[in-house]
Design a protein around this motif. Structure first.
Motif, mmCIF file in Angstrom:
data_model
loop_
_atom_site.group_PDB
_atom_site.id
_atom_site.type_symbol
_atom_site.label_atom_id
_atom_site.label_comp_id
_atom_site.label_asym_id
_atom_site.label_seq_id
_atom_site.Cartn_x
_atom_site.Cartn_y
_atom_site.Cartn_z
ATOM 1 N N LEU A 331 0.816 -1.214 0.000
ATOM 2 C CA LEU A 331 0.000 0.000 0.000
ATOM 3 C C LEU A 331 0.851 1.267 0.000
ATOM 4 O O LEU A 331 0.424 2.311 -0.498
ATOM 5 N N ARG A 332 2.067 1.210 0.528
ATOM 6 C CA ARG A 332 2.921 2.393 0.605
ATOM 7 C C ARG A 332 3.357 2.879 -0.773
ATOM 8 O O ARG A 332 3.858 3.999 -0.897
ATOM 9 N N TYR A 333 3.185 2.059 -1.806
ATOM 10 C CA TYR A 333 3.646 2.442 -3.142
ATOM 11 C C TYR A 333 2.566 3.105 -3.993
ATOM 12 O O TYR A 333 2.828 3.484 -5.133
ATOM 13 N N ALA A 334 1.375 3.258 -3.453
ATOM 14 C CA ALA A 334 0.366 4.039 -4.163
ATOM 15 C C ALA A 334 0.842 5.491 -4.245
ATOM 16 O O ALA A 334 1.594 5.968 -3.392
ATOM 17 N N HIS A 335 0.414 6.201 -5.277
ATOM 18 C CA HIS A 335 0.824 7.596 -5.432
ATOM 19 C C HIS A 335 0.122 8.436 -4.377
ATOM 20 O O HIS A 335 -1.098 8.373 -4.221
ATOM 21 N N ASN A 336 0.903 9.230 -3.627
ATOM 22 C CA ASN A 336 0.339 9.978 -2.492
ATOM 23 C C ASN A 336 -0.502 9.040 -1.620
ATOM 24 O O ASN A 336 -1.670 9.288 -1.337
ATOM 25 N N ALA A 337 0.133 7.967 -1.210
ATOM 26 C CA ALA A 337 -0.561 6.845 -0.582
ATOM 27 C C ALA A 337 -1.363 7.248 0.651
ATOM 28 O O ALA A 337 -0.878 7.988 1.503
ATOM 29 N N LYS A 338 -2.599 6.751 0.711
ATOM 30 C CA LYS A 338 -3.426 6.972 1.900
ATOM 31 C C LYS A 338 -2.857 6.203 3.093
ATOM 32 O O LYS A 338 -3.007 6.619 4.236
ATOM 33 N N SER A 344 2.132 2.182 6.827
ATOM 34 C CA SER A 344 2.260 0.808 6.338
ATOM 35 C C SER A 344 3.216 0.020 7.228
ATOM 36 O O SER A 344 2.937 -1.124 7.606
ATOM 37 N N GLN A 345 4.350 0.637 7.595
ATOM 38 C CA GLN A 345 5.322 -0.043 8.434
ATOM 39 C C GLN A 345 4.775 -0.276 9.835
ATOM 40 O O GLN A 345 4.999 -1.332 10.441
ATOM 41 N N GLU A 346 4.044 0.682 10.343
ATOM 42 C CA GLU A 346 3.421 0.523 11.666
ATOM 43 C C GLU A 346 2.466 -0.668 11.673
ATOM 44 O O GLU A 346 2.491 -1.504 12.590
ATOM 45 N N VAL A 369 -5.704 -3.811 12.554
ATOM 46 C CA VAL A 369 -4.991 -3.395 11.341
ATOM 47 C C VAL A 369 -5.973 -3.212 10.196
ATOM 48 O O VAL A 369 -5.948 -2.207 9.476
ATOM 49 N N ARG A 370 -6.829 -4.191 10.010
ATOM 50 C CA ARG A 370 -7.831 -4.125 8.938
ATOM 51 C C ARG A 370 -8.667 -2.856 9.019
ATOM 52 O O ARG A 370 -8.891 -2.172 8.011
ATOM 53 N N ASP A 371 -9.124 -2.526 10.217
ATOM 54 C CA ASP A 371 -10.011 -1.368 10.382
ATOM 55 C C ASP A 371 -9.301 -0.064 10.043
ATOM 56 O O ASP A 371 -9.921 0.862 9.491
ATOM 57 N N GLN A 372 -8.025 0.026 10.357
ATOM 58 C CA GLN A 372 -7.283 1.246 10.008
ATOM 59 C C GLN A 372 -7.158 1.406 8.497
ATOM 60 O O GLN A 372 -7.313 2.504 7.963
ATOM 61 N N ILE A 373 -6.891 0.310 7.814
ATOM 62 C CA ILE A 373 -6.796 0.371 6.345
ATOM 63 C C ILE A 373 -8.137 0.779 5.761
ATOM 64 O O ILE A 373 -8.211 1.628 4.861
#
Length: 387
Positions: A331-338, A344-346, A369-373
């Motif tokens: 997910l960290r590689y999306a442009h201007n990632a949400k 992502s590392q956390e 984790v799921r809920d935060q995403i």
């Protein structure tokens, strides 16, 4: 984190002039109304001699390298792997591939395209991450003949190779490189400012396309090698011909996260906009592609995390966890990632850093984790996609 490029005054003037171009559909070289979900990407964009101007051989080569690397890592369920061979495949050194053509493509590597949009220092951190994963897979493969348990590496369900903490690192590599190489190359490199500011007038020496058109095609080549997307297997219409990122994005249907046919139309329309010298429309398609791919990956990550709770064996649970963790990382590689690199590392640490790893994870840990995403990306937290 990502490298920034300032437009030169001349390039900015060209950009503004191009945006003013009259783009009435009747006047366009490639009318947008002619594009459909069955439009052939290759034959739509041709030169005056009728030859396709689409070429993404480099992308096809790297995906073949990733295919061989992935296949070799999966052999860890039946043999002890050779770490040097794995690293050589990642770097394309010492002729590690069964396909001789890949060994001769010495200018093509997976490692150079891993996290390429990051700063040099941060890209190196990500490359070292994968090298570390390779070492863990090799070590786990030394125990391929025994059953895994908490504190003991080996096989689960006779087919999933996990380390002593229950982590199937081969899945972290496969899913992680879908983000670190494939998504990053599409969203941040080839559809990024530098590549999209390339010349769209001169024909590249010895080729039949402009640099700008070629960069767009290279982005498409990391999604699929096919003439349209997604493509069914003619021999078996129940199967599809996409691999890696293209395969997973396809599986996210219209009802849960994204429409693969709409994504394809964005690629088609953006390429047509380049032919039409219509940068406004092209930029709209770039935004659509980036959004669709980020939402698809978030959906898949959440889906796998949800599947851990309905798994009927330790092997199925650990396998789903590893796939989900790989997409959480991506997910960290999306442009201007949400879900940016820090978040992502956390989330990754929350899933991987228990004393006994995956064996210690509870449903509540996974749901947190799921809920935060879900909150950050707007995806339904209860989504499950069939894979």
């Amino acid at each position: 984190m990502r490298k920034q490029l300032l437009l030169s005054a001349g390039a900015l003037a060209l950009l503004l002039a191009s945006c003013k171009k009259d783009t009435k559909n009747d006047d366009l070289k490639v009318p947008y109304s002619s594009l459909t979900t069955t439009t052939n990407y290759f034959t739509t964009f041709k030169d005056n001699a009728g030859t396709t101007t689409v070429n993404f051989d480099g992308q096809t080569t790297r995906i073949k390298m990733l295919t061989e690397l992935d296949a070799y890592l999966k052999k860890g369920t039946t043999m002890t792997l050779d770490l040097t061979k794995i690293e050589n495949m990642y770097r394309n050194t010492n002729a590690p591939f069964a396909d001789a053509a890949l060994n001769t493509a010495t200018d093509k590597t997976i490692i150079s395209k891993t996290a390429q949009s990051f700063t040099t220092a941060n890209a190196e951190i990500e490359r070292q991450r994968f090298l570390g994963y390779f070492a863990k897979i090799k070590t786990a493969s030394e125990n391929f003949s025994q059953t895994a348990a908490s504190g003991t590496a080996g096989l689960l369900d006779s087919k999933y190779l996990v380390d002593a903490k229950g982590i199937e690192y081969a899945q972290l590599v496969q899913k992680g490189l879908m983000g670190a190489m494939l998504l990053d190359q599409i969203a941040n490199i080839y559809l990024g400012e530098e590549k999209m500011n390339a010349d769209n007038i001169a024909i590249v020496d010895g080729k039949n396309y402009t640099a700008l058109a070629h960069h767009w095609d290279e982005a498409y080549g990391y999604l699929t090698a096919n003439e349209f997307y997604p493509k069914q297997n003619p021999a078996d219409p129940t199967k599809w011909l996409e691999v890696f990122l293209g395969s997973y994005v396809r599986q996210v249907g219209t009802s849960v996260g994204g429409d693969p046919s709409a994504l394809y139309l964005s690629f088609l329309k953006g390429r047509a906009a380049i032919v039409n010298n219509d940068l406004t429309t092209r930029n709209q398609q770039i935004a659509s592609i980036r959004t669709a791919m980020e939402k698809a990956i978030a959906t898949i990550a959440i889906s796998y995390l949800n599947k851990t709770k309905t798994a009927t064996s330790d092997g199925a649970r650990m396998h789903a966890l590893a796939e989900g963790v790989g997409f959480v990382y991506s997910l960290r590689y999306a442009h201007n990632a949400k879900v940016n690199a820090a978040k992502s590392q956390e989330l990754l640490d929350n899933l991987m850093n228990k004393p006994n790893g995956f064996w210690d994870l509870t449903n509540a840990d996974i749901d947190a984790v799921r809920d935060q995403i879900a909150t950050l990306t707007g995806v339904d937290k209860n989504v499950v996609v069939n894979h």
